[in-house]
Design a protein around this motif. Structure first.
Motif, short mmCIF file in Angstrom:
data_model
loop_
_atom_site.label_atom_id
_atom_site.label_comp_id
_atom_site.label_asym_id
_atom_site.label_seq_id
_atom_site.Cartn_x
_atom_site.Cartn_y
_atom_site.Cartn_z
N GLU A 1 47.78 39.00 -20.76
CA GLU A 1 48.53 39.65 -19.69
C GLU A 1 49.28 40.86 -20.21
N GLU A 2 49.74 41.69 -19.28
CA GLU A 2 50.45 42.90 -19.63
C GLU A 2 51.58 42.62 -20.61
N GLY A 3 51.60 43.41 -21.69
CA GLY A 3 52.63 43.27 -22.72
C GLY A 3 52.22 42.42 -23.90
N ASP A 4 51.22 41.54 -23.73
CA ASP A 4 50.75 40.72 -24.86
C ASP A 4 50.20 41.64 -25.95
N GLU A 5 50.45 41.29 -27.20
CA GLU A 5 49.83 42.02 -28.31
C GLU A 5 48.55 41.26 -28.67
N ALA A 6 47.42 41.91 -28.52
CA ALA A 6 46.11 41.25 -28.57
C ALA A 6 45.81 40.59 -29.91
N PHE A 7 45.96 41.31 -31.01
CA PHE A 7 45.56 40.76 -32.31
C PHE A 7 46.35 39.50 -32.64
N SER A 8 47.66 39.54 -32.44
CA SER A 8 48.47 38.37 -32.76
C SER A 8 48.22 37.22 -31.78
N ALA A 9 47.96 37.51 -30.51
CA ALA A 9 47.70 36.46 -29.52
C ALA A 9 46.39 35.74 -29.82
N ILE A 10 45.35 36.50 -30.15
CA ILE A 10 44.05 35.89 -30.47
C ILE A 10 44.16 35.09 -31.77
N SER A 11 44.87 35.64 -32.75
CA SER A 11 45.06 34.93 -34.03
C SER A 11 45.82 33.63 -33.83
N ALA A 12 46.87 33.65 -33.02
CA ALA A 12 47.65 32.44 -32.76
C ALA A 12 46.81 31.40 -32.04
N PHE A 13 45.98 31.82 -31.09
CA PHE A 13 45.11 30.90 -30.38
C PHE A 13 44.12 30.24 -31.36
N ALA A 14 43.53 31.04 -32.25
CA ALA A 14 42.58 30.50 -33.24
C ALA A 14 43.26 29.46 -34.13
N ALA A 15 44.50 29.71 -34.52
CA ALA A 15 45.24 28.74 -35.33
C ALA A 15 45.55 27.48 -34.53
N GLU B 1 41.53 32.40 -47.58
CA GLU B 1 41.62 31.63 -48.82
C GLU B 1 42.67 30.52 -48.76
N ALA B 2 43.60 30.62 -47.82
CA ALA B 2 44.60 29.56 -47.64
C ALA B 2 44.12 28.52 -46.62
N GLY B 3 42.91 28.71 -46.08
CA GLY B 3 42.37 27.77 -45.12
C GLY B 3 42.78 28.02 -43.69
N GLU B 4 43.45 29.15 -43.42
CA GLU B 4 43.89 29.49 -42.07
C GLU B 4 42.87 30.37 -41.37
N PRO B 5 42.78 30.27 -40.03
CA PRO B 5 41.88 31.16 -39.29
C PRO B 5 42.28 32.62 -39.49
N SER B 6 41.30 33.46 -39.75
CA SER B 6 41.52 34.88 -40.01
C SER B 6 40.64 35.70 -39.07
N LEU B 7 41.27 36.51 -38.23
CA LEU B 7 40.57 37.34 -37.25
C LEU B 7 40.22 38.69 -37.86
N HIS B 8 38.99 39.12 -37.66
CA HIS B 8 38.53 40.46 -38.05
C HIS B 8 37.90 41.06 -36.80
N MET B 9 38.45 42.16 -36.31
CA MET B 9 38.01 42.69 -35.03
C MET B 9 37.97 44.21 -35.06
N HIS B 10 36.93 44.77 -34.45
CA HIS B 10 36.80 46.21 -34.28
C HIS B 10 36.85 46.52 -32.80
N ALA B 11 37.30 47.74 -32.46
CA ALA B 11 37.39 48.12 -31.05
C ALA B 11 37.02 49.58 -30.87
N VAL B 12 36.40 49.86 -29.73
CA VAL B 12 36.17 51.23 -29.27
C VAL B 12 37.02 51.39 -28.02
#
Length: 148
Positions: A20-34, A86-97
């Motif tokens: 939703e408006e105002g959400d920061e995408a990279f951190s929100a997706i990373s938190a969901f993956a965790a 390497e710590a066993g945590e989900p790590s997001l790698h994302m590219h955008a156009v």
């Protein structure tokens, strides 16, 4: 952010996230993956940002040159993956156009993007765990298919 499980079988899950408006995408997706303990997945997204920062990785400098996008942009394409670091945590790698009002684009590694008005994200979990390992000679972590 809203979320829904779209499909699930014995080894895979598919989710949709609606940021939703105002959400920061990279951190929100990373938190969901965790939160969902995702160990391997592909990610795709479309929507728009009020502002964003993408990065261009310099092999020589071994870091990202930040490219600020300080205006409204359409997320024309965002793709990536999730693997365990390497710590066993989900790590997001994302590219955008990102498409700008004049039709030009900016693109690169997604460092941050502030949603306006929405971002629709599909996460397709893999039945196999993926591992990302730091490559000191490059200064970045890459998926290592030999890792266990």
């Amino acid at each position: 952010m809203k979320q829904r499980l779209l499909a699930q079988d014995a080894s895979e899950r598919t989710f949709i996230l609606v940021l939703e408006e105002g959400d920061e995408a990279f951190s929100a997706i990373s938190a969901f993956a965790a939160q969902k303990d995702i160990a391997g997945a592909s990610v795709s997204a479309i929507g728009a940002f009020s502002r964003a920062t993408v990065g261009f990785f310099s092999i020589e400098a071994r870091n990202y040159r930040k490219i600020p996008v300080a205006e409204q942009s359409e997320v024309l394409s965002a793709i990536g993956d999730i693997a365990r670091d390497e710590a066993g945590e989900p790590s997001l790698h994302m590219h955008a156009v990102l498409g700008l009002e004049d039709g030009s684009t900016r693109g690169g590694h997604l460092l941050e993007g502030y949603v306006r008005p929405t971002l629709e994200v599909i996460i397709r979990e893999s039945p196999t765990e993926l591992r990302r390992r730091k490559r000191p000679e490059l200064g970045i972590a890459l998926i290592d298919l030999d890792a266990e």
